[in-house]
Design an enzyme around this catalytic site. Structure first.
Site, PDB file in Angstrom:
ATOM      1  N   GLY A  74       0.815  -1.206   0.000  1.00 15.56           N
ATOM      2  CA  GLY A  74       0.000   0.000   0.000  1.00 15.56           C
ATOM      3  C   GLY A  74       0.844   1.249   0.000  1.00 15.56           C
ATOM      4  N   GLY A 125       2.189   5.732   4.538  1.00 15.65           N
ATOM      5  CA  GLY A 125       1.344   6.401   5.517  1.00 15.65           C
ATOM      6  C   GLY A 125      -0.028   5.803   5.698  1.00 15.65           C
ATOM      7  N   THR A 126      -0.266   4.615   5.134  1.00 16.15           N
ATOM      8  CA  THR A 126      -1.593   4.032   5.271  1.00 16.15           C
ATOM      9  C   THR A 126      -1.691   3.120   6.488  1.00 16.15           C
ATOM     10  OG1 THR A 126      -0.864   2.452   3.629  1.00 16.15           O
ATOM     11  CG2 THR A 126      -2.390   4.141   2.898  1.00 16.15           C
ATOM     12  N   THR A 186       3.051  -0.156   9.072  1.00 18.22           N
ATOM     13  CA  THR A 186       3.848  -0.385  10.274  1.00 18.22           C
ATOM     14  C   THR A 186       2.938  -0.541  11.483  1.00 18.22           C
ATOM     15  OG1 THR A 186       5.398   1.150   9.278  1.00 18.22           O
ATOM     16  CG2 THR A 186       5.844   0.479  11.522  1.00 18.22           C
ATOM     17  N   HIS A 206      -7.278  35.435 -13.055  1.00 15.88           N
ATOM     18  CA  HIS A 206      -6.869  34.056 -13.335  1.00 15.88           C
ATOM     19  C   HIS A 206      -7.636  33.065 -12.435  1.00 15.88           C
ATOM     20  CE1 HIS A 206      -3.607  31.112 -14.538  1.00 15.88           C
ATOM     21  NE2 HIS A 206      -4.102  30.506 -13.479  1.00 15.88           N
ATOM     22  N   GLU A 207      -7.639  33.356 -11.150  1.00 17.26           N
ATOM     23  CA  GLU A 207      -8.295  32.427 -10.214  1.00 17.26           C
ATOM     24  C   GLU A 207      -9.810  32.427 -10.411  1.00 17.26           C
ATOM     25  OE1 GLU A 207      -6.672  30.286  -8.704  1.00 17.26           O
ATOM     26  OE2 GLU A 207      -4.700  31.189  -9.017  1.00 17.26           O
ATOM     27  N   HIS A 223     -10.666  30.141 -13.211  1.00 13.10           N
ATOM     28  CA  HIS A 223     -10.750  28.728 -12.800  1.00 13.10           C
ATOM     29  C   HIS A 223     -12.094  28.460 -12.142  1.00 13.10           C
ATOM     30  CE1 HIS A 223      -6.721  27.359 -13.603  1.00 13.10           C
ATOM     31  NE2 HIS A 223      -6.138  28.204 -12.773  1.00 13.10           N
ATOM     32  N   ASP A 248      -0.716  24.773 -14.794  1.00  6.93           N
ATOM     33  CA  ASP A 248      -2.042  24.370 -15.283  1.00  6.93           C
ATOM     34  C   ASP A 248      -1.918  23.653 -16.620  1.00  6.93           C
ATOM     35  OD1 ASP A 248      -2.991  25.778 -13.139  1.00  6.93           O
ATOM     36  OD2 ASP A 248      -3.513  27.568 -14.302  1.00  6.93           O
TER      37      ASP A 248
END
Ligand code: ADP
Length: 621
Positions: A209, A212-213, A216, A433-434, A437, A510
């Site tokens: 996996g 960080g899943t 351990t 620009h933002e 989006h 982008d």
């Protein structure tokens, strides 16, 4: 809770100490004994000696380099006194002695005592032995690693007590993996139940996996549930500068583990040693890894049924790169998938970590879980901590929902960089620009909402950002949604074109992402009508022996196909670009309005943003 295995003082070290003591005694004896047994001869100055010679008092003399020993003439048949003096460089001396009739001879060279001869042979080797013991002792004693300790395994041993032990209750969101591992706990607890009936206990379990899943954590939980010791080592720690050191470490690790059986060995990053031998490609340089891998295989084959129960759990995020010899039955024959958690999994993990902080009454963990798809367990644990840190920094009593929102943004977009000062002109460009989006994103399908527009710089490169947060977990995307994502990515650049008639460098990231997506649509997902349902991207391939081969990113294609791919990718991006331009032209007034507003407030989010975005009109074809 963790203790390092501390060996008792090694036997060889005690022997070295005894040898050292003996050497010291020899040395002292050699210094003292000659003086004890040889009588002291009185020493006189050289001038007195010469005087006595001139006076004719000396009967005989032995002249040596370091001393002259001489005897005076005795009286009445008594032998005269023996005296000694230190010689000076005197060429006349033989003549003087001869003139006075002194019987003289050269003194025999001083006899070396047998002690000193012996010591010459004994001491140097002893010193070497002592130094060697010193280094070995340091290497084993857990102090700074000695130069000769390379063959020792560096595994950490955890023996957990009841109060701190990790159990399955500490792990959430990976239910399938837990179900698989419960069986391993059973094996460790009562191996006889399985061996009596003739079943073979699995030796190795591979946890597969992304980082960080909780791989351990799961391995620790298995050890904790079964109440057995837990050896933890990372694959990369086996690989050393010295060829053979890794193999020696593997041997040592398994020896230690067998002494503590039943127990668990956890090898993190198994791919560091277990990479497929066939895929290496380079000549030489892999000897060390290969030897380590071979040793691991030998050890795993080594413990037979009825032997001590040692179960090896290993973690990797690239199972496809592992050598097939590792995966065959009798070795890591079980693979357990530990994937990123889904919505309910994330909620469960958040609940575990939220217990550790003081939550405000407005906190809605479900909403946080919804907004964090793709977050692994470690990210969520980190998120809760970030939120708590924010709350503490603001001197709040409890952690609020707003802290969580800010923490998510920090993880997704990076830290705010108020120090990066933009000129008014740049600010204006970033604002349009933002908003570009946001407007395109609001109209496009894809299951995410535009949640925030900001022109406060964040992270390494972003000068402003539009935060789109998903409303649900998505596992499949259709063609329209992908095209929509590409159009949204191009919305920023399109706004610059519509408003300023020119473009800036700000859109490079982008464009990169939009082009990548378009290329994947064509070469991986088979979404192009022209090219058909073929995969032009090469995935992992196995050769006829079952060994994975080195990957070639793109299949061999004819020049015409390559050109067709390029044309299709370009076509998709350009269509999306046109779509974005159309939407923005259609909503030019709204674009103007929101951009002006954000230039004043820097951030628009929540209800206010939703109301503005609800006014976006779709393009009538
Ligand atoms: P991996 O070994 O898969 O890289 P770890 O087990 O080291 O990940 O996870 C790091 C930390 O993240 C853990 O110590 C734990 O605090 C947290 N964590 C990760 N996954 C989970 C999970 N499923 N449930 C609870 N905590 C988790």
């Amino acid at each position: 809770m963790s203790i390092k295995d501390k060996p008792q003082a090694p036997r060889s070290r005690q022997i070295a100490n005894i040898l050292f003591l003996l050497a010291g005694l020899f040395f002292l004896a050699n210094l003292l004994l000659p003086n004890l047994f040889s009588p002291q001869i009185p020493r006189v100055p050289y001038s007195l000696f010469i005087e006595q010679v001139e006076d004719g008092q000396v009967s005989r003399a032995y002249v040596g380099q370091e001393q002259i020993r001489y005897q005076l003439k005795g009286e009445d048949d008594q032998p005269g006194q023996v005296l000694a003096t230190n010689p000076i460089f005197d060429l006349e001396l033989p003549k003087k002695l001869e003139n006075k009739g002194v019987e003289f001879a050269a003194a025999p060279p001083p006899k070396k005592s047998w002690f000193s001869s012996l010591l010459g042979w004994v001491i140097p080797p002893l010193i070497f032995v002592a130094i060697w013991q010193f280094f070995i002792g340091r290497g084993m004693g857990g102090g700074p690693q000695g130069a000769l300790s390379i063959s020792k395994s560096k595994a950490k041993v955890y023996v957990e007590d009841e109060s701190t032990k990790t159990t399955f209750a500490n792990v959430a969101g990976v239910e399938e993996a837990k179900t698989e591992l419960v069986e391993i706990v059973e094996f460790l607890k009562s191996p006889q139940r399985y061996t009596n009936i003739g079943a073979r206990i699995p030796k190795g379990v591979l946890l597969v996996g992304p980082p960080g899943t909780g791989k351990t954590l799961l391995a620790k939980a298995v050890a904790g549930e079964a109440g057995v010791p837990f050896f933890s080592i990372s694959g990369s720690e086996f690989v050393e500068l010295f060829v053979g050191a890794g193999a020696a470490r593997v041997r040592d690790l398994f020896e230690q583990a067998k002494k503590k059986a039943p127990c668990i060995i956890f090898i993190d990053e198994l791919d560091a040693i277990g990479k497929s031998r066939a895929s290496g490609g380079f000549v030489g340089g892999n000897d060390e890894r290969e030897q380590t891998l071979n040793q691991l295989l030998t050890e795993m084959d080594g413990f037979a049924a009825g032997d001590a129960t040692v179960i090896v759990l290993a973690a990797t995020n690239r199972p496809e790169s592992l050598d097939s010899a590792l995966l065959r039955p009798g070795r890591f024959d079980r693979q357990v998938l530990v994937d990123r958690p889904d919505l309910s999994g994330r909620l469960a993990i958040l609940e575990i970590y939220a217990q550790k902080v003081k939550l405000g009454s407005d906190v809605d963990l479900k909403a946080i879980a919804t907004r964090t798809p793709g977050f692994a367990g470690a990210d969520l644990a980190n998120l809760v901590n970030e939120a708590a840190l924010l709350a503490a920094r603001n001197r709040q009593e409890t952690v609020s929902q707003a802290d969580f929102a800010e923490a998510i943004e920090r993880v997704v977009a990076g830290l705010e960089k108020k120090s990066r000062v933009l000129s008014d002109k740049e600010k204006k460009i970033v604002a349009y620009h933002e908003v570009g989006h946001a407007l395109v994103g609001a109209l496009m399908p894809g299951g995410s909402d535009v949640a925030k527009i900001s022109i406060v710089p964040r992270g390494m490169a972003a000068l402003g950002y539009t935060l789109q947060l998903p409303t649900e977990d998505r596992f499949l995307l259709n063609e329209d949604e992908l095209r929509g994502q590409i159009a949204t990515l191009l919305g920023g650049r399109s706004a610059e074109e519509v408003v300023f008639g020119s473009i800036t460098t700000g859109a490079s990231n982008d464009l990169q992402r939009a082009t990548d997506l378009a290329e994947q649509m064509v070469t991986t997902y088979g979404m192009s009508k022209v090219l058909g349902p073929l995969a032009y991207e090469k995935g992992q391939q196995n050769n006829f022996l079952g060994n994975s081969m080195a990957m070639n990113p793109r299949r061999m294609v004819s020049d015409e196909t390559a050109k067709a791919i390029d044309d299709e990718v370009k076509g998709i991006v350009e269509t999306a670009h046109q779509q974005a331009l159309d939407i923005l032209k259609q909503n030019r007034d709204l674009l103007e309005k929101i951009a002006q507003q954000i230039l004043e407030t820097e951030v628009i989010e929540g209800e206010e943003l939703q109301q503005l975005l609800n006014q976006v009109q779709s393009v009538v074809a």
